[in-house]
Scaffold this motif. Structure first.
Motif, mmCIF file in Angstrom:
data_model
loop_
_atom_site.group_PDB
_atom_site.id
_atom_site.type_symbol
_atom_site.label_atom_id
_atom_site.label_comp_id
_atom_site.label_asym_id
_atom_site.label_seq_id
_atom_site.Cartn_x
_atom_site.Cartn_y
_atom_site.Cartn_z
ATOM 1 N N VAL A 155 59.352 -120.449 115.334
ATOM 2 C CA VAL A 155 60.459 -120.332 114.693
ATOM 3 C C VAL A 155 60.727 -118.929 114.532
ATOM 4 O O VAL A 155 61.752 -118.400 114.437
ATOM 5 C CB VAL A 155 60.475 -121.102 113.263
ATOM 6 C CG1 VAL A 155 61.872 -120.888 112.736
ATOM 7 C CG2 VAL A 155 60.424 -122.578 113.869
ATOM 8 N N ASP A 156 59.710 -118.214 113.670
ATOM 9 C CA ASP A 156 59.761 -116.847 113.481
ATOM 10 C C ASP A 156 60.356 -115.882 114.651
ATOM 11 O O ASP A 156 60.975 -114.961 114.627
ATOM 12 C CB ASP A 156 58.558 -116.170 112.795
ATOM 13 C CG ASP A 156 58.431 -116.817 111.454
ATOM 14 O OD1 ASP A 156 59.383 -117.373 110.848
ATOM 15 O OD2 ASP A 156 57.259 -116.829 111.124
ATOM 16 N N ASP A 157 59.583 -116.182 115.814
ATOM 17 C CA ASP A 157 59.910 -115.502 117.109
ATOM 18 C C ASP A 157 61.200 -115.763 117.453
ATOM 19 O O ASP A 157 62.189 -114.563 117.862
ATOM 20 C CB ASP A 157 59.237 -115.995 118.029
ATOM 21 C CG ASP A 157 57.597 -115.329 117.839
ATOM 22 O OD1 ASP A 157 57.502 -114.325 117.202
ATOM 23 O OD2 ASP A 157 57.046 -116.197 118.596
ATOM 24 N N VAL A 158 61.996 -116.959 117.363
ATOM 25 C CA VAL A 158 63.383 -117.323 117.728
ATOM 26 C C VAL A 158 64.383 -116.294 116.552
ATOM 27 O O VAL A 158 65.119 -115.952 116.955
ATOM 28 C CB VAL A 158 63.589 -118.682 117.576
ATOM 29 C CG1 VAL A 158 65.147 -118.950 117.750
ATOM 30 C CG2 VAL A 158 62.863 -119.443 118.532
ATOM 31 N N VAL A 159 63.983 -116.368 115.251
ATOM 32 C CA VAL A 159 64.525 -115.850 114.439
ATOM 33 C C VAL A 159 64.856 -114.288 114.583
ATOM 34 O O VAL A 159 65.894 -113.854 114.704
ATOM 35 C CB VAL A 159 64.187 -116.217 112.797
ATOM 36 C CG1 VAL A 159 64.802 -115.145 111.893
ATOM 37 C CG2 VAL A 159 64.320 -117.570 112.387
ATOM 38 N N LEU A 160 63.635 -113.424 115.036
ATOM 39 C CA LEU A 160 63.674 -112.164 115.308
ATOM 40 C C LEU A 160 64.624 -111.848 116.698
ATOM 41 O O LEU A 160 65.228 -111.037 116.664
ATOM 42 C CB LEU A 160 62.278 -111.901 115.569
ATOM 43 C CG LEU A 160 61.539 -111.665 114.241
ATOM 44 C CD1 LEU A 160 60.001 -111.283 114.629
ATOM 45 C CD2 LEU A 160 61.951 -110.520 113.509
ATOM 46 N N GLY A 161 64.308 -112.743 117.629
ATOM 47 C CA GLY A 161 65.189 -112.789 118.653
ATOM 48 C C GLY A 161 66.997 -112.858 118.382
ATOM 49 O O GLY A 161 67.550 -111.959 118.778
ATOM 50 N N VAL A 162 67.142 -113.753 117.610
ATOM 51 C CA VAL A 162 68.558 -113.888 117.234
ATOM 52 C C VAL A 162 68.926 -112.634 116.279
ATOM 53 O O VAL A 162 70.118 -112.096 116.556
ATOM 54 C CB VAL A 162 68.893 -115.298 116.302
ATOM 55 C CG1 VAL A 162 70.392 -115.186 115.910
ATOM 56 C CG2 VAL A 162 68.638 -116.552 117.152
ATOM 57 N N GLN A 163 68.059 -112.094 115.521
ATOM 58 C CA GLN A 163 68.408 -110.853 114.728
ATOM 59 C C GLN A 163 68.537 -109.563 115.694
ATOM 60 O O GLN A 163 69.505 -108.902 115.439
ATOM 61 C CB GLN A 163 67.246 -110.813 113.625
ATOM 62 C CG GLN A 163 67.410 -109.779 112.798
ATOM 63 C CD GLN A 163 66.381 -110.004 111.638
ATOM 64 O OE1 GLN A 163 65.549 -110.581 111.634
ATOM 65 N NE2 GLN A 163 66.561 -108.908 110.851
ATOM 66 N N ARG A 164 67.871 -109.578 116.701
ATOM 67 C CA ARG A 164 67.954 -108.405 117.398
ATOM 68 C C ARG A 164 69.221 -108.788 118.368
ATOM 69 O O ARG A 164 70.011 -107.411 118.595
ATOM 70 C CB ARG A 164 66.789 -108.501 118.533
ATOM 71 C CG ARG A 164 65.435 -107.882 117.766
ATOM 72 C CD ARG A 164 64.378 -107.395 119.101
ATOM 73 N NE ARG A 164 64.095 -108.682 119.654
ATOM 74 C CZ ARG A 164 63.021 -109.453 119.466
ATOM 75 N NH1 ARG A 164 62.145 -109.034 118.199
ATOM 76 N NH2 ARG A 164 62.658 -110.464 120.139
ATOM 77 N N ARG A 165 69.445 -109.779 118.751
ATOM 78 C CA ARG A 165 70.875 -109.851 119.583
ATOM 79 C C ARG A 165 71.923 -109.477 118.805
ATOM 80 O O ARG A 165 72.952 -108.890 119.438
ATOM 81 C CB ARG A 165 70.888 -111.341 120.174
ATOM 82 C CG ARG A 165 69.849 -111.412 121.448
ATOM 83 C CD ARG A 165 70.068 -112.706 122.221
ATOM 84 N NE ARG A 165 69.972 -113.941 121.293
ATOM 85 C CZ ARG A 165 69.033 -114.862 121.175
ATOM 86 N NH1 ARG A 165 67.856 -114.204 121.768
ATOM 87 N NH2 ARG A 165 68.874 -115.713 120.652
ATOM 88 N N ALA A 166 71.875 -109.922 117.430
ATOM 89 C CA ALA A 166 73.144 -109.474 116.464
ATOM 90 C C ALA A 166 73.066 -108.049 116.203
ATOM 91 O O ALA A 166 74.125 -107.483 115.523
ATOM 92 C CB ALA A 166 73.066 -110.570 115.450
#
Length: 198
Positions: A155-166
């Motif tokens: 989940v933390d990896d997904v959260v970081l991915g969303v954060q980077r894309r945004a």
């Protein structure tokens, strides 16, 4: 627009987002939710959340109970009467739990306690889009998308991915499943289902 009106509108939009998620996912199975700060561009507000759901409600309820138990352990270690190394044992337990999640197929050592988190979770992203200005003012759209079946650590990896894309440096707000269900229950009990601000 006054600060109070802005605050009220933010709370209404947040609640509306929670209700949109509840309409598409079984919230009794939510283990945790990461809620990003909304973004406003060109008269449109958008928001994103990442949710981890247990395989069934029983697993989520066990997670809620374990979360309460862990909170109690942390409070106990903060007590002046607690031994100096008590906090270290809690950290070790958490690390062991994370390692167990990373390799759910590995056999558990004899006599070991079951992990606090379900071995595999279903991870979703939820998004909303609200038009604030122009002819389409008030138009609302929300969607929930399945991302993966994975251990909680992912989940933390997904959260970081969303954060980077945004391109957003602000950390997401973490809510437990208990927090989300309490917010929805409070709104239902108070009769505060979403209504537009005049």
């Amino acid at each position: 627009m006054t600060l109070e009106l802005q605050r009220r509108q933010r709370e209404e939009t947040r609640q509306r987002f929670f209700e949109a998620i509840a309409a598409q996912l079984p919230v009794e199975r939510v283990v945790e939710m990461h809620l990003f700060a909304p973004l406003r561009q060109g008269g449109v507000e958008s928001g994103v959340a990442v949710l981890a759901l247990a395989a069934d409600a029983h697993a989520a309820a066990n997670d809620d109970a374990c979360a309460v138990e862990q909170d109690a352990e942390v409070l106990a270690t903060d007590s002046p009467d607690a031994p100096e190394n008590a906090g270290a044992s809690v950290g070790a337990d958490d690390a062991a739990s994370t390692a167990a999640d990373d390799d759910a197929s590995a056999p558990a050592p004899a006599g070991s306690a079951p992990p606090h988190q379900p071995a595999r979770l279903t991870i979703y992203t939820a998004r909303y889009r609200l038009v604030l200005k122009g002819a389409d003012r008030g138009t609302w759209d929300a969607e929930v998308v399945l991302e993966a079946h994975a251990p909680l650590a992912v989940v933390d990896d997904v959260v970081l991915g969303v954060q980077r894309r945004a391109g957003d440096a602000t950390p997401a707000e973490r809510l437990s499943g208990v927090d989300l269900r309490a917010a929805l229950h409070h709104a239902d009990a108070a009769g505060d289902a979403w209504t537009p601000t005049p």
